[in-house]
Design an enzyme around this catalytic site. Structure first.
Site, PDB file in Angstrom:
ATOM      1  N   LEU A  64      45.849  18.635 -10.021  1.00 12.07           N
ATOM      2  CA  LEU A  64      45.918  20.087 -10.166  1.00 12.07           C
ATOM      3  C   LEU A  64      45.792  20.528 -11.619  1.00 12.07           C
ATOM      4  O   LEU A  64      45.652  21.728 -11.886  1.00 12.07           O
ATOM      5  CB  LEU A  64      47.250  20.604  -9.601  1.00 12.07           C
ATOM      6  CG  LEU A  64      47.584  20.188  -8.162  1.00 12.07           C
ATOM      7  CD1 LEU A  64      48.972  20.693  -7.781  1.00 12.07           C
ATOM      8  CD2 LEU A  64      46.539  20.704  -7.194  1.00 12.07           C
ATOM      9  N   TYR A 114      33.650  28.156 -17.938  1.00 12.08           N
ATOM     10  CA  TYR A 114      34.694  27.702 -17.023  1.00 12.08           C
ATOM     11  C   TYR A 114      34.068  27.102 -15.769  1.00 12.08           C
ATOM     12  O   TYR A 114      34.452  26.013 -15.321  1.00 12.08           O
ATOM     13  CB  TYR A 114      35.607  28.867 -16.656  1.00 12.08           C
ATOM     14  CG  TYR A 114      36.686  28.526 -15.645  1.00 12.08           C
ATOM     15  CD1 TYR A 114      37.700  27.625 -15.962  1.00 12.08           C
ATOM     16  CD2 TYR A 114      36.689  29.100 -14.375  1.00 12.08           C
ATOM     17  CE1 TYR A 114      38.692  27.305 -15.050  1.00 12.08           C
ATOM     18  CE2 TYR A 114      37.677  28.786 -13.453  1.00 12.08           C
ATOM     19  CZ  TYR A 114      38.677  27.890 -13.797  1.00 12.08           C
ATOM     20  OH  TYR A 114      39.657  27.570 -12.874  1.00 12.08           O
ATOM     21  N   LYS A 118      34.313  23.180 -14.307  1.00 13.40           N
ATOM     22  CA  LYS A 118      34.800  22.879 -12.962  1.00 13.40           C
ATOM     23  C   LYS A 118      33.758  22.104 -12.160  1.00 13.40           C
ATOM     24  O   LYS A 118      34.076  21.149 -11.441  1.00 13.40           O
ATOM     25  CB  LYS A 118      35.186  24.169 -12.238  1.00 13.40           C
ATOM     26  CG  LYS A 118      36.525  24.753 -12.674  1.00 13.40           C
ATOM     27  CD  LYS A 118      37.665  23.807 -12.348  1.00 13.40           C
ATOM     28  CE  LYS A 118      39.030  24.420 -12.548  1.00 13.40           C
ATOM     29  NZ  LYS A 118      40.123  23.464 -12.265  1.00 13.40           N
ATOM     30  N   ASN A 143      40.971  33.208  -5.584  1.00 16.45           N
ATOM     31  CA  ASN A 143      42.173  33.689  -6.267  1.00 16.45           C
ATOM     32  C   ASN A 143      43.412  33.296  -5.459  1.00 16.45           C
ATOM     33  O   ASN A 143      43.484  33.558  -4.262  1.00 16.45           O
ATOM     34  CB  ASN A 143      42.132  35.210  -6.422  1.00 16.45           C
ATOM     35  CG  ASN A 143      40.959  35.673  -7.264  1.00 16.45           C
ATOM     36  OD1 ASN A 143      40.978  35.566  -8.473  1.00 16.45           O
ATOM     37  ND2 ASN A 143      39.915  36.186  -6.604  1.00 16.45           N
ATOM     38  N   PRO A 292      90.491  55.537  10.571  1.00 19.24           N
ATOM     39  CA  PRO A 292      91.303  55.415  11.790  1.00 19.24           C
ATOM     40  C   PRO A 292      91.515  56.768  12.467  1.00 19.24           C
ATOM     41  O   PRO A 292      91.768  57.783  11.805  1.00 19.24           O
ATOM     42  CB  PRO A 292      92.631  54.844  11.269  1.00 19.24           C
ATOM     43  CG  PRO A 292      92.244  54.097  10.030  1.00 19.24           C
ATOM     44  CD  PRO A 292      91.150  54.895   9.413  1.00 19.24           C
ATOM     45  N   GLY A 293      91.361  56.780  13.793  1.00 22.12           N
ATOM     46  CA  GLY A 293      91.581  57.979  14.581  1.00 22.12           C
ATOM     47  C   GLY A 293      90.424  58.954  14.601  1.00 22.12           C
ATOM     48  O   GLY A 293      90.478  59.973  15.304  1.00 22.12           O
TER      49      GLY A 293
END
Length: 380
Positions: A64, A114, A118, A143, A292-293
């Site tokens: 890689l 590039y 490659k 990409n 409560p209640g």
């Protein structure tokens, strides 16, 4: 199995190594890959003498390592061709014909420095295969996006996610540019299949089978929508695979001191009501706290329906058809979690019968709309 990963600290390498370690450590048993893995991580700062050791005993090589943003253009060839040559020569020196995977690029077809570097790396690997009989796997990646990709480097998606989440400017020269992308998790899954001899091939090359095609402008719009979702208390449409993957990517660029965000608590003497999530198609999720209640509700809906779940405390949910007198009651408690559906056409309420606050998770089939609330007062 001994697995050599060059470029182990790069974007793809870091994700691959993390997942290989999950398999090795028994944390991921979904791949079918044997957990008996030795992972050789090689990068720029690795002792170069280790390359000899790794190449002698490797059973598979993920190559890689590469250069894509050098200071000098000559570094393209030295990084993408030169090190590949060194790696293959070292394998050959030790008579090791294990499979070698190469991370190339769709730009290998382009006429630029590039792309030339490659393509030279690809040709070298194919020649090596013919000479030694070793299996080679050349991936021309488009990409790649996902977590841990370096922003403001060579990835538009990483740059847009990072800059937008940090309130930094972005530059979009042409919103209509079409992009082909692959997601890092799909890349890693493909590479693990390749390790098992189950790579996806097209002729001489290998590929990631799951690709996404979208315009640059659409990507930018989605990321800005993600940013606004906190204020809007919304969630993007995660039924779309690309949106789901891009949202996960976007969140990975959040600053560590901005993981949380405040919600508006509507408080009164009875307790509070707080919206958490609103969606156009999956409804609204809220949390209700009752003292409560206290009894809340005493209304009914034509179309809106809800689900109540008491997670703390105890109480009673009561129902009555609007044209009948009979009352139905369900006892609810955080000790025994169960969801109570609130059907349409029934007036309903919920009373806190305990001596502590009662916490209720509420799902409604639609976000509250003050212009059309579909809520009508009526005592149970």
């Amino acid at each position: 199995m001994n697995v050599l990963v060059t470029g182990a600290k790069g974007f793809v390498g870091k994700n691959l190594v993390a997942n290989l370690k999950n398999i090795r450590d028994g944390k991921d048993r979904t791949t079918g890959l044997d957990s008996n893995l030795n992972i050789f991580e090689y990068d720029l700062d690795t002792d170069q003498t280790l390359l000899e050791t790794y190449c002698e005993s490797a059973d598979f090589v993920f190559h890689l390592a590469g250069v894509n943003r050098p200071k000098e253009q000559s570094e393209f060839m030295s990084g993408n061709y030169g090190f590949t040559s060194t790696l293959l020569a070292t394998l050959k020196k030790h008579g090791n014909t294990c499979p070698v995977m190469l991370s190339s690029s769709t730009q290998a077809m382009l006429d630029n420095p590039y792309g030339h570097s490659k393509k030279a790396g690809e040709d070298l690997l194919f020649s090596y295969s013919k000479e030694t009989g070793a299996k080679v796997l050349v991936y021309r990646f488009p990409n790649i996006f996902g977590k841990w990709c370096r922003p403001n480097y060579n990835s538009a998606v990483a740059t847009f996610c990072n800059n937008i989440v940090h309130d930094m400017p972005i530059t979009v020269n042409d919103r209509n540019v079409n992009m082909t992308l692959v997601y890092i998790d799909d890349v890693v899954s493909e590479l693990i299949r390749a390790l098992q001899g189950r790579e996806t091939r097209e002729g001489d090359y290998c590929r990631v089978s799951v690709e996404h095609r979208i315009t640059l402008g659409e990507i930018v719009d989605l990321i800005y929508h993600f940013k606004a979702s906190r204020e809007e208390r919304s969630i993007p449409d995660l039924s779309d695979p690309f949106t789901k993957k891009l949202y996960a990517t976007y969140l990975s660029y959040l600053p560590m001191d901005h993981f949380s965000y405040p919600l508006k608590m509507n408080k009164d003497m009875r307790g509070s009501f707080t919206e958490i999530i609103r969606t156009p198609d999956r409804g609204q999720f809220s949390v209700n706290i009752s003292k409560p209640g206290i009894t809340k509700g005493n209304h009914w809906h034509n179309t809106k329906n809800e689900k109540f779940l008491v997670v703390t405390g105890e109480g009673a949910v009561r129902f009555r058809k609007i044209d009948e007198e009979k009352v139905y009651e369900y006892h609810v408690s955080g000790e025994h979690l169960e969801v109570v559906d609130i059907p349409t056409g029934y007036t309903h309420n919920i009373e806190n019968l305990g001596d502590t606050d009662m916490v209720i998770f509420i799902w409604a089939s639609e976000p509250f709309n003050p212009e059309k609330p579909d809520t009508y007062s009526l005592e149970v």
